[in-house]
Design a protein around this motif. Structure first.
Motif, PDB file in Angstrom:
ATOM      1  N   GLY A 291      55.763  15.116  45.956  1.00  0.00           N
ATOM      2  CA  GLY A 291      55.541  16.306  45.161  1.00  0.00           C
ATOM      3  C   GLY A 291      55.933  17.600  45.846  1.00  0.00           C
ATOM      4  O   GLY A 291      56.319  18.556  45.177  1.00  0.00           O
ATOM      5  N   GLY A 292      55.861  17.658  47.196  1.00  0.00           N
ATOM      6  CA  GLY A 292      56.128  18.918  47.863  1.00  0.00           C
ATOM      7  C   GLY A 292      57.150  18.889  48.982  1.00  0.00           C
ATOM      8  O   GLY A 292      57.810  19.887  49.253  1.00  0.00           O
ATOM      9  N   LEU A 297      63.226  18.428  52.400  1.00  0.00           N
ATOM     10  CA  LEU A 297      63.770  17.449  53.336  1.00  0.00           C
ATOM     11  C   LEU A 297      65.152  16.964  52.908  1.00  0.00           C
ATOM     12  O   LEU A 297      66.036  16.752  53.747  1.00  0.00           O
ATOM     13  CB  LEU A 297      62.813  16.255  53.461  1.00  0.00           C
ATOM     14  N   VAL A 298      65.360  16.791  51.599  1.00  0.00           N
ATOM     15  CA  VAL A 298      66.679  16.383  51.107  1.00  0.00           C
ATOM     16  C   VAL A 298      67.716  17.450  51.428  1.00  0.00           C
ATOM     17  O   VAL A 298      68.839  17.156  51.859  1.00  0.00           O
ATOM     18  CB  VAL A 298      66.631  16.106  49.592  1.00  0.00           C
ATOM     19  N   LYS A 299      67.349  18.727  51.229  1.00  0.00           N
ATOM     20  CA  LYS A 299      68.286  19.812  51.529  1.00  0.00           C
ATOM     21  C   LYS A 299      68.645  19.845  53.016  1.00  0.00           C
ATOM     22  O   LYS A 299      69.772  20.164  53.385  1.00  0.00           O
ATOM     23  CB  LYS A 299      67.674  21.150  51.113  1.00  0.00           C
ATOM     24  N   ARG A 300      67.678  19.509  53.845  1.00  0.00           N
ATOM     25  CA  ARG A 300      67.900  19.596  55.294  1.00  0.00           C
ATOM     26  C   ARG A 300      68.624  18.372  55.848  1.00  0.00           C
ATOM     27  O   ARG A 300      69.524  18.496  56.691  1.00  0.00           O
ATOM     28  CB  ARG A 300      66.558  19.773  56.005  1.00  0.00           C
ATOM     29  N   LEU A 306      67.348  10.368  54.971  1.00  0.00           N
ATOM     30  CA  LEU A 306      65.946  10.247  54.590  1.00  0.00           C
ATOM     31  C   LEU A 306      65.579   8.811  54.241  1.00  0.00           C
ATOM     32  O   LEU A 306      64.488   8.347  54.560  1.00  0.00           O
ATOM     33  CB  LEU A 306      65.645  11.151  53.391  1.00  0.00           C
ATOM     34  N   THR A 307      66.492   8.109  53.576  1.00  0.00           N
ATOM     35  CA  THR A 307      66.226   6.709  53.227  1.00  0.00           C
ATOM     36  C   THR A 307      66.049   5.868  54.490  1.00  0.00           C
ATOM     37  O   THR A 307      65.099   5.076  54.598  1.00  0.00           O
ATOM     38  CB  THR A 307      67.364   6.133  52.376  1.00  0.00           C
ATOM     39  N   THR A 344      57.362   5.332  52.267  1.00  0.00           N
ATOM     40  CA  THR A 344      57.612   4.964  50.873  1.00  0.00           C
ATOM     41  C   THR A 344      57.939   6.189  50.036  1.00  0.00           C
ATOM     42  O   THR A 344      58.830   6.151  49.177  1.00  0.00           O
ATOM     43  CB  THR A 344      56.379   4.253  50.286  1.00  0.00           C
ATOM     44  N   GLY A 345      57.222   7.308  50.290  1.00  0.00           N
ATOM     45  CA  GLY A 345      57.486   8.538  49.564  1.00  0.00           C
ATOM     46  C   GLY A 345      58.879   9.080  49.821  1.00  0.00           C
ATOM     47  O   GLY A 345      59.443   9.779  48.970  1.00  0.00           O
ATOM     48  N   LEU A 346      59.451   8.757  50.978  1.00  0.00           N
ATOM     49  CA  LEU A 346      60.825   9.174  51.287  1.00  0.00           C
ATOM     50  C   LEU A 346      61.855   8.215  50.701  1.00  0.00           C
ATOM     51  O   LEU A 346      62.890   8.638  50.171  1.00  0.00           O
ATOM     52  CB  LEU A 346      61.020   9.266  52.800  1.00  0.00           C
ATOM     53  N   VAL A 347      61.589   6.917  50.794  1.00  0.00           N
ATOM     54  CA  VAL A 347      62.591   5.917  50.414  1.00  0.00           C
ATOM     55  C   VAL A 347      62.853   5.909  48.909  1.00  0.00           C
ATOM     56  O   VAL A 347      64.020   5.958  48.474  1.00  0.00           O
ATOM     57  CB  VAL A 347      62.144   4.505  50.870  1.00  0.00           C
ATOM     58  N   THR A 348      61.805   5.843  48.104  1.00  0.00           N
ATOM     59  CA  THR A 348      61.995   5.600  46.676  1.00  0.00           C
ATOM     60  C   THR A 348      62.846   6.660  45.990  1.00  0.00           C
ATOM     61  O   THR A 348      63.859   6.332  45.356  1.00  0.00           O
ATOM     62  CB  THR A 348      60.630   5.457  45.970  1.00  0.00           C
TER      63      THR A 348
END
Length: 423
Positions: A291-292, A297-300, A306-307, A344-348
């Motif tokens: 959610g936050g 993190l994707v932008k960075r 991240l996966t 898990t919050g990063l991978v999915t």
């Protein structure tokens, strides 16, 4: 609108925008919340509910996987039915199925049965299958949001889905753990009651948001076959490796999480309250990450890095749990599941995004719908395999086996980076 796999399209008839928004949003939100809440209440309590019938890992795994199997088979049909006959009757029927499935489960676990009786297990499996077959409400509720919302406002409207799911994963284990102090069957009755309230709200407040002029004919039978779509996307050279990794991830993750509470019960002598607290931590951490944190993190770092980072964290958490000292079980387990949930919050979302960005716009719907089918298939196959391993090879074997599968996922993803300009 939603296609056969429940993917929401980005075109909605102008007439649908005039539907009453507050009753519609309330009905959709409660439906989404019920979809997650009922599962997050029941799932962590399964080993305790099964204790009077059959407490082995195989039975637990099959019971945990049966819901996903039914959902895997039914979701394409539910999406097509909502396009053909409208959202309201499909949602009402699905929620009624949830009431029936949860009610049958609650009645069965609340009754006294002769030791070794087969009938209660058959009823429990029947209840889970009924609940799974009617578990396509999330896709149809998402279609309702698309029907009533202009395109430029859909991102905000679809945020309700994330909010409802996050709340469901947090509230469910907390409520289940607290009510289990009274009796382990009480949370199941509460879940049934919430589903009944959901049904009454849908019947009383939800208008039809899909006009007759926009109705679609039922697709061909082969288009409703999830295996055909899975084969197509796995065979796509652009995303095949990533989709296979997506399937293996959920096979591994749902495998060891299915036997997690049984492991806590037998290894640490934990009761329902501590066991459900572990799932509460997972819900809180995963919600915060998705959610936050995921956007910045994707932008960075980009989705690919991240996966891989998330997979490393899931593997670490998976291996730390069976390494926990029983004398420090709470600290060890709770920190391990927090690491697990972060990964898990990063991978999915990152892995979904990797698949999406490798496809042109015409292939998005089919591929992302197939990812949902792959997730359901992995969620069905993982728990029985982990339960069988738990019984035959020992308590630690599902964790080690899942870690090996996750390493395979890392290899598949690692060999499929995006071009450097999109990392």
């Amino acid at each position: 609108m939603a296609d056969a796999y429940g993917n929401v399209s980005l075109t909605c008839p102008a007439a649908a925008l005039q539907r009453p928004r507050i009753p519609t949003l309330l009905s959709a939100f409660l439906t989404l919340l019920n979809d997650r809440l009922s599962e997050s209440i029941v799932f962590p309590l399964l080993p305790f509910l099964l204790a009077s019938f059959n407490a082995d890992g195989r039975t637990l795994g099959l019971l945990a996987g049966s819901y996903a199997l039914a959902q895997f088979a039914a979701t394409p049909l539910i999406g097509a039915l909502s396009d053909r006959f409208g959202r309201r009757p499909v949602i009402a029927t699905c929620v009624a199925g949830s009431v029936l499935g949860l009610g049958l489960f609650a009645i069965t676990v609340s009754m006294e049965w002769p030791k070794g009786a087969l009938l209660p297990l058959m009823l429990l499996f029947g209840a889970r299958l009924i609940d799974g077959f009617s578990g396509g409400t999330a896709a149809t509720a998402g279609a309702v949001l698309a029907d009533i919302t202009p395109e430029e406002q859909r991102a905000r409207a679809f945020g309700l889905i994330g909010v409802a799911f996050g709340l469901g994963f947090i509230i469910g284990p907390f409520v289940g753990g607290q009510l289990a102090r009274i009796n382990v069957t009480v949370p199941i009755w509460v879940a049934t009651g919430f589903a009944l309230v959901n049904l009454l709200v849908v019947l009383g407040l939800l208008p039809e948001t899909h006009p007759r002029t926009a109705r679609q004919a039922m697709p061909r039978k082969r288009d409703l076959n999830p295996f055909a779509q899975i084969a197509k996307v796995i065979g796509n050279p652009a995303v095949g490796r990533l989709c296979l990794g997506f399937f293996l991830f959920f096979l591994a993750f749902n495998g060891f999480t299915a036997i997690l509470v049984l492991y806590f019960k037998q290894r640490f002598n934990w009761g329902p309250e501590l066991a459900t607290t572990a799932f509460l931590i997972v819900g809180v951490v995963a919600t915060v990450v998705q959610g936050g944190l995921i956007g910045p993190l994707v932008k960075r770092l980009g989705e690919w890095k991240l996966t891989l980072t998330g997979l490393g964290l899931v593997i670490l958490g998976c291996l730390l749990i069976p390494s926990t000292d029983p004398q420090q079980a709470q600290a060890g387990v709770f920190s391990s599941v927090a690491i697990l949930a972060t990964g898990t919050g990063l991978v999915t979302p990152s892995l979904r995004s990797l698949v999406s960005r490798r496809l042109d716009s015409e292939g998005q719907g089919t591929a992302l719908g197939s990812l949902q089918a792959l997730q359901s298939l992995g969620s069905f196959l993982g728990p029985p395999l982990a339960g069988l391993s738990y019984d035959l090879l020992g308590q630690i074997s599902p964790f080690v086996g899942s870690a090996c599968l996750l390493i395979m996922v890392m290899l598949l993803v690692g060999g499929s980076p995006l071009p450097s300009r999109t990392q």
